[in-house]
Design a protein around this motif. Structure first.
Motif, PDB file in Angstrom:
ATOM      1  N   GLU A  86       0.823  -1.208   0.000  1.00 19.73           N
ATOM      2  CA  GLU A  86       0.000   0.000   0.000  1.00 19.73           C
ATOM      3  C   GLU A  86       0.860   1.264   0.000  1.00 19.73           C
ATOM      4  N   ASN A  87       2.117   1.149  -0.482  1.00 14.71           N
ATOM      5  CA  ASN A  87       3.032   2.289  -0.436  1.00 14.71           C
ATOM      6  C   ASN A  87       2.461   3.486  -1.186  1.00 14.71           C
ATOM      7  N   SER A  88       2.858   4.665  -0.749  1.00 16.95           N
ATOM      8  CA  SER A  88       2.224   5.904  -1.218  1.00 16.95           C
ATOM      9  C   SER A  88       2.407   6.155  -2.703  1.00 16.95           C
ATOM     10  N   LYS A  89       3.482   5.625  -3.297  1.00 18.80           N
ATOM     11  CA  LYS A  89       3.745   5.850  -4.727  1.00 18.80           C
ATOM     12  C   LYS A  89       3.196   4.717  -5.596  1.00 18.80           C
ATOM     13  N   ARG A  90       2.630   3.697  -4.940  1.00 13.52           N
ATOM     14  CA  ARG A  90       2.103   2.531  -5.660  1.00 13.52           C
ATOM     15  C   ARG A  90       3.186   1.875  -6.513  1.00 13.52           C
ATOM     16  N   LYS A  91       4.395   1.844  -5.998  1.00 14.49           N
ATOM     17  CA  LYS A  91       5.516   1.212  -6.688  1.00 14.49           C
ATOM     18  C   LYS A  91       5.418  -0.307  -6.575  1.00 14.49           C
ATOM     19  N   ASN A  92       5.937  -1.001  -7.583  1.00 15.19           N
ATOM     20  CA  ASN A  92       6.015  -2.448  -7.515  1.00 15.19           C
ATOM     21  C   ASN A  92       7.042  -2.842  -6.457  1.00 15.19           C
TER      22      ASN A  92
END
Length: 266
Positions: A86-92
């Motif tokens: 659920e990281n803020s940048k929606r990184k893989n």
């Protein structure tokens, strides 16, 4: 310095006080009382900032090894996974998985491997405070006894309302597929870790139990410093900072603080 303390455990309960999703306490053969007290999104770590830092810090690495000691019922490992997903940048974040989680207590390892977890109200609040929908990751399991009709209606209306201290939930495969639970003693596992400046050691709220044996704490941190290369991370918890002068020991062993309870090898 190599320190291999005697850590043979019997699993006799010594007390039962409900603080978190598990409240198991037991004693070592030497009489040391150890607790598996834990819960989701334990607030001695800013999880959102922590995972955003990990993503930036290890940007150039193809994979990142997360090693967790004292994994208990899986609450902290699941928290780490959810925070990454659920990281803020929606990184893989696939390169961070699977987390390798170790606990010396085989009872807790079996409990974690069962894919079920007991959640309390503070766990649900922790999820919601971190903007995580509980239904994505946890499914309520049936009660082993009949409930009053009014209570059944309450659950149907709000399946994440906690009714007892034994409310059990099935953990989603989204989480269980990203963590491996193993029985192991952290003093034995540590020297076997192979690091390429791409490791995170989660050793939270366990060293504090050795506050009356500072030589064990200092020896363990010395060994962590030998195992980890520049750029890798060592993460502790509130119990450790409350009971130990641990920041000074970490600084002496080439660790710098990057945020609350998170230290980087330099």
């Amino acid at each position: 310095m190599k320190l291999m303390p005697v850590c043979s455990y019997n699993t006799r309960f010594v007390r039962s006080v409900s603080f978190g999703s598990t409240d198991r306490f037991y004693k070592t053969e030497s009489g040391k009382e150890i607790g598996n007290n834990t819960w989701l999104f334990r607030d001695d770590l800013d999880w959102r900032a922590f995972v955003d830092f990990q993503i930036r810090h290890f940007l150039g690495k193809e994979n990142v090894n997360i090693i967790q000691f004292a994994s208990s019922d899986g609450s902290e490992g699941y928290t780490h996974i959810m925070a990454l997903l659920e990281n803020s940048k929606r990184k893989n974040v696939d390169k961070f998985f699977p987390i390798q989680a170790y606990d010396i207590d085989n009872f807790m390892v079996k409990k974690a491997k069962s894919g079920q977890i007991r959640l309390l109200q503070k766990d649900i609040e922790g999820l919601r405070n971190n903007f995580i929908n509980p239904s994505v990751y946890f499914e309520r399991q049936p009660f082993p006894f009949n409930l009053p009709e009014q209570t059944l209606k309450q659950i149907q209306h709000n399946p994440y309302q906690i009714l007892t201290t034994n409310d059990t939930f099935k953990v989603s495969n989204v989480l269980t597929a990203k963590i491996a639970f193993n029985q192991g003693n952290m003093f034995n596992i540590l020297p076997k870790i192979k690091d390429d400046s791409n490791t995170i050691i989660m050793c939270r709220n366990i060293l504090g139990y050795f506050h009356e044996e500072p030589n064990i704490v200092e020896g363990f941190i010395e060994d962590v410093s030998k195992v980890l290369k520049t750029g890798s991370l060592f993460v502790i918890g509130k119990l450790d900072t409350d009971l130990l002068k641990i920041e000074g020991i970490l600084n002496k062993n080439s660790f710098i603080k990057v945020m609350r309870n998170v230290y980087m090898k330099v």
